[in-house]
Enzyme design. Structure first.
Site: not given
Ligand code: PEP
Length: 252
Positions: A12, A14, A99, A101, A171, A177, A214
């Site tokens: 992703n 983003k 997601h 976010e 997640e 993040g 992460s």
């Molecule tokens: C994500 O955006 O789905 C995600 C897991 O981000 P990150 O790996 O940066 O934590």
């Protein structure tokens, strides 16, 4: 030690990369793709602006692309939005749906997540349903309840085709993040629960569970060692060529 099962590596990007940067990274991946093992299924989720050229470059080397988000209507007066149908026409095979976010920064509700699941399926995009609890919910021992509510709402009464696969990304919001990944054993416990619940709610479908939050080149194997985690959804570490290739390398 290599990972023996089939592995889903979903990236992703983003809003990390601009148009030029996205194209540079896509071309670099294309250049490196000879080293990708057959057991890896990779999907890249570029920004809406970069989607088309990136998808074309990746398609040539067998890497699929997906939308980071879709609107639940096909067309209409929804300034700034892009529909699932439009992504499909531009070459998308997948879409992230719900997601964290989108849910937490843009107020997306469980109901809207369900509408987006419906529309993705109706146009032939494979949805990746994202679920997860906040830190407060985890502290309050509510992680399982929250995820169960998200699953029930999203998966209610959907029209699947017999060969569809149901992808769910667990997640935890607090892990996204932040550099603070979920303990892999703890993630596995949640993924077992998600697998059971999703298999019950979408009877007959193959259910595939990913972990996201992460993930990096140092911890990827610890997640893929878990029996119920079939892949990862990666944000930050997927938007840089060296860390992404290192993740791929560590899976091979
Ligand atoms: C994500 O955006 O789905 C995600 C897991 O981000 P990150 O790996 O940066 O934590």
């Amino acid at each position: 030690m290599s990972v023996s099962k089939k592995v889903y590596l979903f990236a992703n990007w983003k809003m990390y990369l601009d148009y030029d940067e996205s194209n540079i990274l896509a071309n670099a991946l294309a250049g490196a793709s000879v080293n990708f093992a057959k057991k890896i299924k990779m999907v890249i989720f570029p920004s809406a602006l970069s989607f088309y050229p990136v998808a074309q470059v990746l398609d040539d080397i067998g890497i699929a692309s997906g939308a980071q988000n879709v609107h639940f209507e096909d067309r209409g007066g929804y300034t700034g939005e892009n529909s699932a149908m439009m992504y499909k026409n531009a070459g998308a095979k997948f879409s992230l749906i719900g997601h964290s976010e989108r849910r937490h920064l843009f107020g997306e509700t469980n109901h809207e997540v369900h509408q987006k699941m419906e529309t993705a399926l109706s146009v032939g995009l494979t949805p990746i349903l994202c679920v997860g609890e906040t830190a407060k919910e985890r502290k309050g021992n509510k992680a399982k309840d929250v995820v169960e509510i998200q699953l029930r709402a999203a998966l209610d009464n959907l029209k699947w085709k017999p060969k569809d696969k149901l992808f769910i990304a667990y997640e935890p919001v607090w892990a996204i993040g932040t550099g603070n990944h979920c303990d892999p054993i703890e993630a596995e416990k949640m993924c077992v629960m998600i697998f059971k619940m999703a298999s019950m709610l979408a009877k007959g479908l193959e259910v595939i569970i990913l972990y996201g939050g992460s993930v990096n080149e140092g911890n990827i194997r610890d997640f893929l060692k878990q029996p119920d985690i079939s892949g990862v959804l990666v944000g930050g570490a997927s938007s840089k060529l060296d860390t992404w290739l290192q993740i791929v390398q560590n899976v091979c």
